[in-house]
Design an enzyme around this catalytic site. Sequence first.
Site, PDB file in Angstrom:
ATOM      1  N   GLN A 105      57.195  47.577  30.330  1.00  0.00           N
ATOM      2  CA  GLN A 105      57.867  46.460  30.986  1.00  0.00           C
ATOM      3  C   GLN A 105      58.097  45.369  29.943  1.00  0.00           C
ATOM      4  O   GLN A 105      57.131  44.766  29.464  1.00  0.00           O
ATOM      5  CB  GLN A 105      57.007  45.908  32.126  1.00  0.00           C
ATOM      6  CG  GLN A 105      57.714  44.797  32.888  1.00  0.00           C
ATOM      7  CD  GLN A 105      56.833  44.142  33.937  1.00  0.00           C
ATOM      8  OE1 GLN A 105      55.760  43.644  33.631  1.00  0.00           O
ATOM      9  NE2 GLN A 105      57.287  44.136  35.178  1.00  0.00           N
ATOM     10  N   TYR A 176      59.953  34.579  35.644  1.00  0.00           N
ATOM     11  CA  TYR A 176      60.175  34.591  34.197  1.00  0.00           C
ATOM     12  C   TYR A 176      61.671  34.421  33.889  1.00  0.00           C
ATOM     13  O   TYR A 176      62.467  34.129  34.784  1.00  0.00           O
ATOM     14  CB  TYR A 176      59.577  35.870  33.594  1.00  0.00           C
ATOM     15  CG  TYR A 176      58.074  35.947  33.785  1.00  0.00           C
ATOM     16  CD1 TYR A 176      57.236  34.986  33.212  1.00  0.00           C
ATOM     17  CD2 TYR A 176      57.476  36.946  34.564  1.00  0.00           C
ATOM     18  CE1 TYR A 176      55.855  35.036  33.388  1.00  0.00           C
ATOM     19  CE2 TYR A 176      56.104  37.001  34.744  1.00  0.00           C
ATOM     20  CZ  TYR A 176      55.289  36.039  34.154  1.00  0.00           C
ATOM     21  OH  TYR A 176      53.936  36.079  34.333  1.00  0.00           O
ATOM     22  N   ARG A 322      46.235  46.774  42.540  1.00  0.00           N
ATOM     23  CA  ARG A 322      44.784  46.541  42.582  1.00  0.00           C
ATOM     24  C   ARG A 322      44.002  47.713  43.178  1.00  0.00           C
ATOM     25  O   ARG A 322      42.869  47.961  42.792  1.00  0.00           O
ATOM     26  CB  ARG A 322      44.508  45.239  43.337  1.00  0.00           C
ATOM     27  CG  ARG A 322      44.967  44.031  42.554  1.00  0.00           C
ATOM     28  CD  ARG A 322      45.097  42.821  43.429  1.00  0.00           C
ATOM     29  NE  ARG A 322      46.159  42.984  44.412  1.00  0.00           N
ATOM     30  CZ  ARG A 322      46.348  42.169  45.439  1.00  0.00           C
ATOM     31  NH1 ARG A 322      45.555  41.145  45.623  1.00  0.00           N
ATOM     32  NH2 ARG A 322      47.338  42.385  46.286  1.00  0.00           N
ATOM     33  N   CYS A 345      40.031  48.455  47.843  1.00  0.00           N
ATOM     34  CA  CYS A 345      40.268  47.149  47.201  1.00  0.00           C
ATOM     35  C   CYS A 345      40.256  46.130  48.329  1.00  0.00           C
ATOM     36  O   CYS A 345      40.965  46.289  49.322  1.00  0.00           O
ATOM     37  CB  CYS A 345      41.635  47.143  46.517  1.00  0.00           C
ATOM     38  SG  CYS A 345      42.237  45.484  46.139  1.00  0.00           S
ATOM     39  N   CYS A 348      40.024  40.611  46.804  1.00  0.00           N
ATOM     40  CA  CYS A 348      39.268  39.378  46.532  1.00  0.00           C
ATOM     41  C   CYS A 348      39.847  38.649  45.329  1.00  0.00           C
ATOM     42  O   CYS A 348      39.699  37.442  45.199  1.00  0.00           O
ATOM     43  CB  CYS A 348      37.797  39.692  46.297  1.00  0.00           C
ATOM     44  SG  CYS A 348      37.475  40.561  44.741  1.00  0.00           S
ATOM     45  N   ALA A 399      25.046  45.410  44.245  1.00  0.00           N
ATOM     46  CA  ALA A 399      24.628  45.926  42.935  1.00  0.00           C
ATOM     47  C   ALA A 399      23.632  47.062  43.098  1.00  0.00           C
ATOM     48  O   ALA A 399      23.719  48.095  42.419  1.00  0.00           O
ATOM     49  CB  ALA A 399      24.027  44.804  42.092  1.00  0.00           C
ATOM     50  N   GLU A 418      15.005  48.083  50.434  1.00  0.00           N
ATOM     51  CA  GLU A 418      15.661  46.813  50.785  1.00  0.00           C
ATOM     52  C   GLU A 418      14.666  46.002  51.621  1.00  0.00           C
ATOM     53  O   GLU A 418      14.113  46.509  52.595  1.00  0.00           O
ATOM     54  CB  GLU A 418      16.947  47.098  51.581  1.00  0.00           C
ATOM     55  CG  GLU A 418      17.552  45.920  52.311  1.00  0.00           C
ATOM     56  CD  GLU A 418      17.852  44.697  51.439  1.00  0.00           C
ATOM     57  OE1 GLU A 418      18.333  44.861  50.310  1.00  0.00           O
ATOM     58  OE2 GLU A 418      17.554  43.568  51.901  1.00  0.00           O
ATOM     59  N   GLN A 426      24.550  40.169  49.777  1.00  0.00           N
ATOM     60  CA  GLN A 426      25.564  39.116  49.842  1.00  0.00           C
ATOM     61  C   GLN A 426      26.887  39.577  50.454  1.00  0.00           C
ATOM     62  O   GLN A 426      27.697  38.749  50.865  1.00  0.00           O
ATOM     63  CB  GLN A 426      25.833  38.568  48.442  1.00  0.00           C
ATOM     64  CG  GLN A 426      24.634  37.855  47.870  1.00  0.00           C
ATOM     65  CD  GLN A 426      25.008  37.095  46.606  1.00  0.00           C
ATOM     66  OE1 GLN A 426      26.005  36.399  46.586  1.00  0.00           O
ATOM     67  NE2 GLN A 426      24.214  37.248  45.576  1.00  0.00           N
ATOM     68  N   ALA A 463       9.228  44.733  47.355  1.00  0.00           N
ATOM     69  CA  ALA A 463       8.577  45.340  46.190  1.00  0.00           C
ATOM     70  C   ALA A 463       7.642  44.342  45.525  1.00  0.00           C
ATOM     71  O   ALA A 463       7.960  43.160  45.441  1.00  0.00           O
ATOM     72  CB  ALA A 463       9.641  45.779  45.190  1.00  0.00           C
TER      73      ALA A 463
HETATM   74  C1  LIG Z   1      45.885  41.175  37.233  1.00  0.00           C
HETATM   75  C2  LIG Z   1      47.331  41.330  37.598  1.00  0.00           C
HETATM   76  C3  LIG Z   1      48.295  41.256  36.600  1.00  0.00           C
HETATM   77  C4  LIG Z   1      49.639  41.425  36.924  1.00  0.00           C
HETATM   78  N1  LIG Z   1      50.562  41.426  35.912  1.00  0.00           N
HETATM   79  C5  LIG Z   1      51.848  41.737  36.187  1.00  0.00           C
HETATM   80  C6  LIG Z   1      52.782  41.943  35.134  1.00  0.00           C
HETATM   81  O1  LIG Z   1      52.451  41.853  33.949  1.00  0.00           O
HETATM   82  N2  LIG Z   1      54.060  42.263  35.473  1.00  0.00           N
HETATM   83  C7  LIG Z   1      54.458  42.412  36.784  1.00  0.00           C
HETATM   84  O2  LIG Z   1      55.617  42.708  37.039  1.00  0.00           O
HETATM   85  N3  LIG Z   1      53.576  42.232  37.793  1.00  0.00           N
HETATM   86  C8  LIG Z   1      52.290  41.926  37.527  1.00  0.00           C
HETATM   87  N4  LIG Z   1      51.384  41.843  38.553  1.00  0.00           N
HETATM   88  C9  LIG Z   1      51.828  42.119  39.944  1.00  0.00           C
HETATM   89  C10 LIG Z   1      51.623  43.612  40.270  1.00  0.00           C
HETATM   90  O3  LIG Z   1      52.517  44.404  39.536  1.00  0.00           O
HETATM   91  C11 LIG Z   1      51.811  43.925  41.759  1.00  0.00           C
HETATM   92  O4  LIG Z   1      53.145  43.693  42.109  1.00  0.00           O
HETATM   93  C12 LIG Z   1      50.915  43.106  42.663  1.00  0.00           C
HETATM   94  O5  LIG Z   1      49.584  43.126  42.201  1.00  0.00           O
HETATM   95  C13 LIG Z   1      50.974  43.618  44.102  1.00  0.00           C
HETATM   96  O6  LIG Z   1      50.521  44.939  44.167  1.00  0.00           O
HETATM   97  P1  LIG Z   1      49.037  45.289  44.734  1.00  0.00           P
HETATM   98  O7  LIG Z   1      48.903  44.519  45.993  1.00  0.00           O
HETATM   99  O8  LIG Z   1      49.078  46.769  44.925  1.00  0.00           O
HETATM  100  O9  LIG Z   1      48.060  44.835  43.702  1.00  0.00           O
HETATM  101  C14 LIG Z   1      50.027  41.648  38.258  1.00  0.00           C
HETATM  102  C15 LIG Z   1      49.042  41.712  39.243  1.00  0.00           C
HETATM  103  C16 LIG Z   1      47.718  41.572  38.931  1.00  0.00           C
HETATM  104  C17 LIG Z   1      46.682  41.691  40.018  1.00  0.00           C
END
Ligand SMILES: Cc1cc2nc3c(=O)[nH]c(=O)nc-3n(C[C@H](O)[C@H](O)[C@H](O)COP(=O)(O)O)c2cc1C
Length: 522
Positions: A105, A176, A322, A345, A348, A399, A418, A426, A463
């Site tokens: 990308q 961007y 995620r 996932c 969070c 953990a 436990e 938590q 413990a």
């Molecule tokens: C840590 C993180 C970094 C991301 N970096 C980018 C990126 O570099 N380019 C991009 O197009 N989207 C980026 N995204 C967005 C993801 O591509 C994706 O569209 C978004 O997380 C939603 O998908 P999900 O709900 O399955 O995580 C990022 C998302 C996360 C969580």
Amino acid sequence: MNEAFARLFEPGRVGAMETKNRLVLASMDDNMADRDGFATDQKIAWFRRKAQGGVGWIQTGYVYVTRRGRGCTYFQMGIYDDAHVPGLRRLTDAVHEYDVRIGIQIAHAGRQTTHHYLNGLQPEAPSPVPEPLLGETPTELSKVPIAEIHEEFVRAAVRGREAGFDLVEIHGAHGYLHHSFVSPLSNLRTDEYGGSLEGRARFSVESVRALRAALGSDFTLGYRISCDEFVEGGFTIDDVCKVVPMLEDAGIDYINVSGGSYESVKMMIAPAGIGPGQLEQYAARVKQAARVPVLSSGRYNTPQLAERVLESGSADYVVVGRALIADPDFPAKARAGRAEEIRPCVACEQGCIDRWFSALDITCVGNPEAGREGLEGWETIDRRAPTGRHVLVVGGGPAGLEAARTAALLGNTVSLWEGRDVLGGQLLLAARPPRQSEWGELLSWLVRQVEQLGVEVTLGRTADPGAIVGAGADAVIVATGARPAPPRWVEGWDSEKVVDAFAADPSSRAQAVAEAMCRYDR
Ligand SMILES: Cc1cc2nc3c(=O)[nH]c(=O)nc-3n(C[C@H](O)[C@H](O)[C@H](O)COP(=O)(O)O)c2cc1C
């Protein structure tokens, strides 16, 4: 193959590229490059692990085409110099070992960055409109630098092809540079790059044309777009449905539909309480307007949901971010009919996007392997010979449960004590506030895992040194939790009226929640 996910595991074709299934790892910048944008061993291990899990197509995160186009972190990957190619080649080779396609990308931040992160360089954009969150006022690009940026994209794309990528994607989303040209909020130009939608889309169209001419017709080229700015006065899905055919005419092979910008980040990276699938209806609109395959992202966090999106025709590929950090084996488990074993996932965001915004390498609260794949031992963790020892884990919070799971996977006999009469620690508390109940799914998953792995759980057992020695274990893991840090920076934090969440949560109520959530069979 599991018939329930027949669409998900159907092979696909996008331009010149064939994929073994319809699951795409979302672009996620991970802060794992070095300060000059070079790929590191940690990054390569991260992508190799995702490829091992069975996803069909991997997208890198943001890779800047020029130092001035770096986003707001030091540790993004760059492709502004031929010197980047060998490291990227190692990355693509690692992914290709698993019959997985990988795309790069390529991006320019425009105004959505800061001087500071650009090493003192001035951000540039269509118009000198301050970026609302980061506060930078960019300089307006004149026509010569616009032509130079097109050249930089072309050089980056050609380097990407040399490095072994199967496709190049222009990052046209999320605020961007390309996005900021299309947006009437950030593009106030009166020349041919502004004004009408066609004028505002000109920069993107030229960018696609230049890349298509440089890459030839037999190399896959895509574009990621925000379906809507989700900001008052910004472009909308109606506009995007008109821009997509322009990009198609210029030469894209697919359109990757995301949403929003930093100003509307919740629609881009949905926290718990928004989604799942919050952008599906927008992808479906684009699908009606598009001739090329459509990719859709936005919290597709289960294979069932992904399958339904494909089945309903909202998109041709499902982009998962995620959920593949939480469990890179999501595809393999779904394919094998073991979807219930996928670690959920919970959105969070603590390990991923929160760390990213703090310029830290990303990881995952639920998956301790994430970000550490390159460390010795992690890659082979499930395949090691049984060690056959007796491991005692003290503490049944997240953990302790994870430690017990891992120790059992390694072939040990595991006991877990436990102190309370319920597992969860938590996590029980974390699941209590509104919109946070998904933490309970992680807890249920952990409890199911330790059950299935035969961990011997004893509740209500505290413990002390004597008891631990008496247990005769070969190894003891103490996971009795942390104490909350008092918020000393908040005036009045020590007043009698202030209680922390632990004190406000009588364990009886927490237990009722826990029982409803995970029904641990004592
Ligand atoms: C840590 C993180 C970094 C991301 N970096 C980018 C990126 O570099 N380019 C991009 O197009 N989207 C980026 N995204 C967005 C993801 O591509 C994706 O569209 C978004 O997380 C939603 O998908 P999900 O709900 O399955 O995580 C990022 C998302 C996360 C969580």
